[in-house]
Design a protein around this motif. Sequence first.
Motif, mmCIF file in Angstrom:
data_model
loop_
_atom_site.group_PDB
_atom_site.id
_atom_site.type_symbol
_atom_site.label_atom_id
_atom_site.label_comp_id
_atom_site.label_asym_id
_atom_site.label_seq_id
_atom_site.Cartn_x
_atom_site.Cartn_y
_atom_site.Cartn_z
ATOM 1 N N ARG A 122 -30.517 12.539 13.868
ATOM 2 C CA ARG A 122 -30.454 12.982 15.254
ATOM 3 C C ARG A 122 -29.469 14.122 15.466
ATOM 4 N N LYS A 128 -37.017 15.701 16.167
ATOM 5 C CA LYS A 128 -38.144 15.523 17.090
ATOM 6 C C LYS A 128 -39.459 15.299 16.346
ATOM 7 N N ALA A 188 -41.737 12.114 16.766
ATOM 8 C CA ALA A 188 -43.053 12.272 17.400
ATOM 9 C C ALA A 188 -44.124 11.492 16.650
ATOM 10 N N ALA A 197 -32.495 9.403 18.229
ATOM 11 C CA ALA A 197 -32.468 10.526 19.167
ATOM 12 C C ALA A 197 -31.050 10.767 19.666
ATOM 13 N N HIS A 243 -30.785 12.712 25.198
ATOM 14 C CA HIS A 243 -32.236 12.656 25.383
ATOM 15 C C HIS A 243 -32.760 11.242 25.603
#
Length: 430
Positions: free
Chosen positions: A6, A12, A16, A135, A139
């Motif tokens: 992170r 990301k 995802a 994360a 966020h």
Amino acid sequence: MFTIDRSQASWKYPFALIWIGQAFSLFGSGLAGFAIVWWLTATTGSATVLATATLATLLPGILIGPLAGALIDRWDRRAVIMVADLTGALGAAALAVLFWIDALAIWHVYLIMALRSLAGAFHWPAMQASISLMAPERHLARIGGLSQMLQGATNIAAPPLGALLIAIWPLHGLMLIDVVTALIAVAGVGLVRFPRPPRAAPAVADAPATGVVAEMRAGLRYISRWPGLMMVMGMAALINLLLTPAFSLLPILVTRHFHGEALHLAWMNAAEGAGIVLGGLIIGVWGGFRRRMNTVVFGLIGLGISILAIGAAPATAFLPALAAVAVVGAMSPVVNAPMMAIVQSVVAPEMQGRVFTALGSVSMAMTPLGLVIAGPVADAFGVQVWYLLGGCACLLMTLLVLGIPAVRDLEDRPRDSGRSAVVRSENVPS
């Protein structure tokens, strides 16, 4: 295999993969859930059967929650998520076979729903506890908002698509969709190497079976010594006690008060789902106020006012009530996403499995009680009374959040070590 770090911008992409896989699984479960409820309704027409099926989905999480949390914090959370998804796929596959050979009985449904619920009791807290390690903290509220948006989108799309597929496909075909989507979720998780939290107490972890009980007790003591967290759990329990039954009474509100038909109820359900999507999207893009608790307060005020508006709407004001239902849906992510982000950011990573399962168990435990109370209250005093009680409770909780420093300043508490909490708890006589 991808590795999530992170601290790097590349976090990301592997995240995802996980999120998209879980989105497929959630949608497949929505289709399967609609098919099961439709089969129970068409086969039995019994409200008691539907209520028993609901209890079958609630009780495993309530009963196993604290123990599940201790196990999640001991085990590899990535493996827990994959096994939970595979268990859900196994249950869907069993239903598909039973539908196919025309041998499905009501008790099969109860058993498999309880099994899937048991898997969910491990899956949700393991995922929530892992997100805080995947994360960046800034966020977390956005991710929570996007997850709420996904849930709302599933609530909107799964029932009508399920109804369409039931008309053209056999029921075992819908169960197989759930199997395939669960396997997609497993593949997404399997491609990513999760960050692992530090062990809370090696001496306990290396112990035999009694170590699990010790860690469960340590988790409960960790929560009990944190007044702000205890109060948040109480707030969640009160919301579930009042608001879950309120929205289970929507059919009564539509038919008895607004004198509506099935189409009016469908509009109510669609408005709530659309509101959840909108609220999740807003939080996902905006992220909320700099102080997350201010976002929670804003959401509680909106939730309270909109629920009061539903309860106060006269019989001729269906459209304003419809708009209020949409606002209720939109405010749900505004409350839930930043609150989950606060818990993820202040609770020690190695304790989060226990904290999230305790939070889920306590809040869900109030739902059956609310369902038992709500019916007689609505019959005796009118269904709108329950909405007025729920709206007032949300506004009261707003005052409590603002007036109690332990809750108001919860996000300012530095994240402490779960290791010290466990060690301290082992020195406290029970």
